[in-house]
Design an enzyme around this catalytic site. Structure first.
Site, mmCIF file in Angstrom:
data_model
loop_
_atom_site.group_PDB
_atom_site.id
_atom_site.type_symbol
_atom_site.label_atom_id
_atom_site.label_comp_id
_atom_site.label_asym_id
_atom_site.label_seq_id
_atom_site.Cartn_x
_atom_site.Cartn_y
_atom_site.Cartn_z
ATOM 1 N N GLU A 54 0.828 -1.204 0.000
ATOM 2 C CA GLU A 54 0.000 0.000 0.000
ATOM 3 C C GLU A 54 0.864 1.258 0.000
ATOM 4 O O GLU A 54 2.008 1.237 0.421
ATOM 5 C CB GLU A 54 -0.932 0.008 1.212
ATOM 6 N N GLU A 74 4.502 -0.550 1.372
ATOM 7 C CA GLU A 74 4.662 -0.868 -0.056
ATOM 8 C C GLU A 74 4.670 -2.369 -0.337
ATOM 9 O O GLU A 74 4.751 -2.782 -1.486
ATOM 10 C CB GLU A 74 5.946 -0.242 -0.639
#
Length: 349
Positions: free
Chosen positions: A170, A316
């Site tokens: 994310e 991430e």
């Protein structure tokens, strides 16, 4: 809410898998967690010869209305700036995807910036960020359903390319705030124990974050309903990228993919997915425990044993990608190690 047909993994092949593991030319149990991983992966794929074909990584971006309350040390524009940086190959997620052969999909689910003309970003924008859940639900029921569907559809695209293993990351400034609230609600843990530094808050910043989230939780307390209702904590507090991640996890479990769970935010999403569909946990490998306060506690809620403790808190999906070589080793163990008979080694147990 969209429904998924998620069944627990079929355990009938377990004796045969265990026999193969025990007959590899090594002392019984000597490869430890690799043997546990091999068992899980073989059961997911229902085979004695598992594979990790076409690994895919979903990088989902979205902004959060609650960020306006100063709950993150990073400003909102970092979300879109990093999303563009990812298209140039300059992020941590890019490096690890290149290193381990993952196909990276960068997806705008709700970034507060027009990225529609940026090459390399898939445009699934629902809105330019969620609403501020200090005052109102983060998203409408229709927006929630769309986010779930986006995640599900992205997994279908990966599957069509031959994907057997999926990781999810994310990008969204402020997303540790909804994660902390979900942890508190789904784990029945005091909110104060669920709040950490996020991207780098100091002591005063953490105290302010707690005050804001506590006020938000109190504001919505009378409206909190079961997860499957239209006023679910998922849509009251969640981010578009987080709800899309849940949709992706559930669809991946439905299709018997291996799902690599990353850090604090993705563990919160996994916890929500497990609360909705307990059998989805059978398909999840929890890859690492990061530095965010409460992450280990959240892993304990679902009795998950993370593979790595590297002190990561980048997000991430980088922790999941870092753990991939260990998972690859477990699969290679099943497919490449010789057994006692073929190696002409005396089996001594």
């Amino acid at each position: 809410m969209k429904t998924f047909d998620i069944k627990p993994v079929d355990q009938s092949l377990q004796p045969a898998i265990q026999e193969k593991i025990d007959n590899l030319n090594k002392p019984k149990g000597s490869l430890g967690r690799l043997e546990e991983l091999a068992m899980q992966i073989c059961l997911i794929q229902q085979t004695l010869s598992p594979s990790l074909n076409h690994p895919c990584h979903l990088l989902l971006g979205g902004d959060h209305g609650i960020e306006r309350e100063g709950v993150s040390v990073s400003p909102r524009e970092v979300t879109w700036q990093q999303m563009i940086n990812f298209t140039h190959g300059g992020g941590g997620v890019n490096m690890f995807c290149r290193q381990h052969g993952f196909k990276l999909r960068i997806v705008d689910v709700g970034v507060d910036y027009d990225l529609s003309s940026v090459a390399g970003i898939i445009d699934h924008k629902i809105a330019r960020g969620t609403k501020n859940f200090l005052y109102e639900p983060a998203m409408s029921e229709a927006e929630f359903e769309r986010a779930i569907q986006i995640g599900s559809d992205l997994v279908d695209e990966c599957i069509q390319e031959g994907c057997r293993i999926l990781s999810i990351g994310e990008m969204g400034i402020g997303n540790t705030s909804p994660s902390s609230i979900w942890m508190s609600l789904f784990g029945d843990i005091p909110l104060q124990d669920c709040i950490g530094a996020g991207a780098g808050l100091n002591h005063d910043g953490i105290r302010h974050k707690y005050e804001v989230l506590s006020k938000a939780l109190s504001h919505h307390q009378s409206n909190l309903s079961p997860l499957t209702s239209h006023l679910s904590p998922l849509r009251i507090f969640g981010g578009f990228e987080m709800i899309a991640a849940i949709g992706a996890m559930l669809r991946a479990a439905e299709q018997h993919l291996i799902i690599l769970i990353d850090g604090f935010i993705m563990t919160a999403c996994a916890l929500a997915a497990i609360r909705l569909y307990p059998a989805s946990q059978d398909y999840m490998i929890f890859t690492h425990c990061g530095d965010e306060s409460g992450h280990q506690m959240m892993l304990d809620i679902v009795d998950a044993k993370p593979l790595l403790h590297l002190g990561l808190r980048l997000g991430e999906g980088t922790g999941a990608l870092c753990a991939f070589p260990i998972i690859d080793s477990a699969v290679r163990m099943m497919n490449e190690m010789n057994n006692f008979d073929n190696a002409k080694i005396t089996k001594y147990f």
